[in-house]
Design a protein around this motif. Sequence first.
Motif, mmCIF file in Angstrom:
data_model
loop_
_atom_site.group_PDB
_atom_site.id
_atom_site.type_symbol
_atom_site.label_atom_id
_atom_site.label_comp_id
_atom_site.label_asym_id
_atom_site.label_seq_id
_atom_site.Cartn_x
_atom_site.Cartn_y
_atom_site.Cartn_z
ATOM 1 N N GLY A 76 0.805 -1.215 0.000
ATOM 2 C CA GLY A 76 0.000 0.000 0.000
ATOM 3 C C GLY A 76 0.835 1.259 0.000
ATOM 4 O O GLY A 76 2.062 1.217 0.063
ATOM 5 N N LEU A 77 0.142 2.388 -0.088
ATOM 6 C CA LEU A 77 0.790 3.692 -0.028
ATOM 7 C C LEU A 77 1.263 3.950 1.393
ATOM 8 O O LEU A 77 0.537 3.675 2.357
ATOM 9 C CB LEU A 77 -0.186 4.794 -0.453
ATOM 10 C CG LEU A 77 -0.669 4.729 -1.907
ATOM 11 C CD1 LEU A 77 -1.800 5.727 -2.144
ATOM 12 C CD2 LEU A 77 0.480 5.019 -2.859
ATOM 13 N N VAL A 78 2.465 4.464 1.530
ATOM 14 C CA VAL A 78 3.042 4.701 2.854
ATOM 15 C C VAL A 78 3.648 6.100 2.905
ATOM 16 O O VAL A 78 4.155 6.600 1.907
ATOM 17 C CB VAL A 78 4.131 3.660 3.199
ATOM 18 C CG1 VAL A 78 3.526 2.272 3.358
ATOM 19 C CG2 VAL A 78 5.212 3.609 2.126
ATOM 20 N N ASN A 79 3.582 6.725 4.061
ATOM 21 C CA ASN A 79 4.280 8.008 4.225
ATOM 22 C C ASN A 79 4.808 8.219 5.635
ATOM 23 O O ASN A 79 5.184 9.327 5.995
ATOM 24 C CB ASN A 79 3.378 9.189 3.815
ATOM 25 C CG ASN A 79 2.119 9.285 4.638
ATOM 26 O OD1 ASN A 79 2.097 8.928 5.818
ATOM 27 N ND2 ASN A 79 1.044 9.748 4.028
ATOM 28 N N SER A 80 4.848 7.134 6.435
ATOM 29 C CA SER A 80 5.340 7.264 7.805
ATOM 30 C C SER A 80 5.820 5.905 8.307
ATOM 31 O O SER A 80 5.551 4.862 7.698
ATOM 32 C CB SER A 80 4.231 7.774 8.725
ATOM 33 O OG SER A 80 3.218 6.791 8.862
ATOM 34 N N ARG A 81 6.515 5.933 9.426
ATOM 35 C CA ARG A 81 6.953 4.675 10.055
ATOM 36 C C ARG A 81 5.750 3.838 10.476
ATOM 37 O O ARG A 81 5.788 2.609 10.407
ATOM 38 C CB ARG A 81 7.853 4.974 11.258
ATOM 39 C CG ARG A 81 8.472 3.709 11.846
ATOM 40 C CD ARG A 81 9.294 3.989 13.091
ATOM 41 N NE ARG A 81 9.951 2.772 13.532
ATOM 42 C CZ ARG A 81 11.188 2.421 13.202
ATOM 43 N NH1 ARG A 81 11.913 3.224 12.444
ATOM 44 N NH2 ARG A 81 11.711 1.285 13.618
ATOM 45 N N GLU A 82 4.671 4.508 10.920
ATOM 46 C CA GLU A 82 3.482 3.780 11.343
ATOM 47 C C GLU A 82 2.901 2.982 10.178
ATOM 48 O O GLU A 82 2.407 1.864 10.369
ATOM 49 C CB GLU A 82 2.441 4.751 11.895
ATOM 50 C CG GLU A 82 2.760 5.332 13.256
ATOM 51 C CD GLU A 82 3.883 6.366 13.223
ATOM 52 O OE1 GLU A 82 4.119 6.940 12.122
ATOM 53 O OE2 GLU A 82 4.523 6.584 14.264
ATOM 54 N N HIS A 83 2.956 3.546 8.984
ATOM 55 C CA HIS A 83 2.472 2.809 7.817
ATOM 56 C C HIS A 83 3.339 1.589 7.550
ATOM 57 O O HIS A 83 2.824 0.512 7.218
ATOM 58 C CB HIS A 83 2.466 3.722 6.589
ATOM 59 C CG HIS A 83 1.386 4.746 6.625
ATOM 60 N ND1 HIS A 83 1.257 5.719 5.657
ATOM 61 C CD2 HIS A 83 0.372 4.968 7.512
ATOM 62 C CE1 HIS A 83 0.217 6.483 5.946
ATOM 63 N NE2 HIS A 83 -0.325 6.044 7.065
ATOM 64 N N LEU A 84 4.643 1.742 7.687
ATOM 65 C CA LEU A 84 5.531 0.584 7.520
ATOM 66 C C LEU A 84 5.256 -0.460 8.599
ATOM 67 O O LEU A 84 5.232 -1.664 8.326
ATOM 68 C CB LEU A 84 6.994 1.028 7.574
ATOM 69 C CG LEU A 84 7.467 1.949 6.428
ATOM 70 C CD1 LEU A 84 8.886 2.438 6.694
ATOM 71 C CD2 LEU A 84 7.398 1.231 5.086
ATOM 72 N N GLU A 85 5.037 -0.006 9.828
ATOM 73 C CA GLU A 85 4.723 -0.925 10.925
ATOM 74 C C GLU A 85 3.453 -1.707 10.613
ATOM 75 O O GLU A 85 3.347 -2.892 10.930
ATOM 76 C CB GLU A 85 4.528 -0.147 12.232
ATOM 77 C CG GLU A 85 5.807 0.376 12.851
ATOM 78 C CD GLU A 85 6.496 -0.677 13.713
ATOM 79 O OE1 GLU A 85 5.963 -1.807 13.810
ATOM 80 O OE2 GLU A 85 7.543 -0.367 14.281
ATOM 81 N N SER A 86 2.474 -1.052 9.975
ATOM 82 C CA SER A 86 1.202 -1.716 9.705
ATOM 83 C C SER A 86 1.374 -2.870 8.725
ATOM 84 O O SER A 86 0.615 -3.837 8.766
ATOM 85 C CB SER A 86 0.165 -0.714 9.167
ATOM 86 O OG SER A 86 0.413 -0.374 7.812
#
Length: 201
Positions: A163-173
């Motif tokens: 998916g689209l990511v723009n933060s560490r939290e997105h990578l964590e997800s």
Amino acid sequence: MITLAAAQALTWLLVAAVAVVMALLFRSLRGFYRVVAPAGALMAGGGPPPGAQAPTWNGSALDGTPVVLGGPRARMQLLLFVGEGCPISRKLAPIARDFARREALDLVFMGDDSAEAQERLVASFGLPRGQMVNDDRYGRMIGVDKLPFAALLGTEGAIVAKGLVNSREHLESLLTAHETGFATVQSYLAARSHAGHAHAA
């Protein structure tokens, strides 16, 4: 001299204690994501869905290092699609490197631009040329349409999450998807909503 040695010993004990606390916090945060919905990567509609086998592709990095995407491997593989002119990609690149190191993931940066633009990208982002692949074919195969975009591939070659990511939290997800079995935060929320309605009934 004894006082100095004691002070140094105390300093090292404090550093060790801080390291332990940080490790426990990371573990607690991962557990927290299982209870409260994380800020998840937004999955686009194109390409193979999570759970499907990722296409296998053989190519090379900018420095000529052979790169294999997909297929069975010892560690999970994180693909981060970035662009030289994308300010979010610039911010996310060092975050992704630290994240991949901490989580023991094989990180590959993927680009789709001219050779000159890719050389500017690795220079300005501070990326190793051996971790950067400049080829648009794999992105098309898995449905990348906007940047920055990430795909996490499992050790058996399946797409764990993307998916689209723009933060560490997105990578964590993306990693949380591997641990919880929910491919996206959207499916996680849908399941919780369904469970809540069933419980209320």
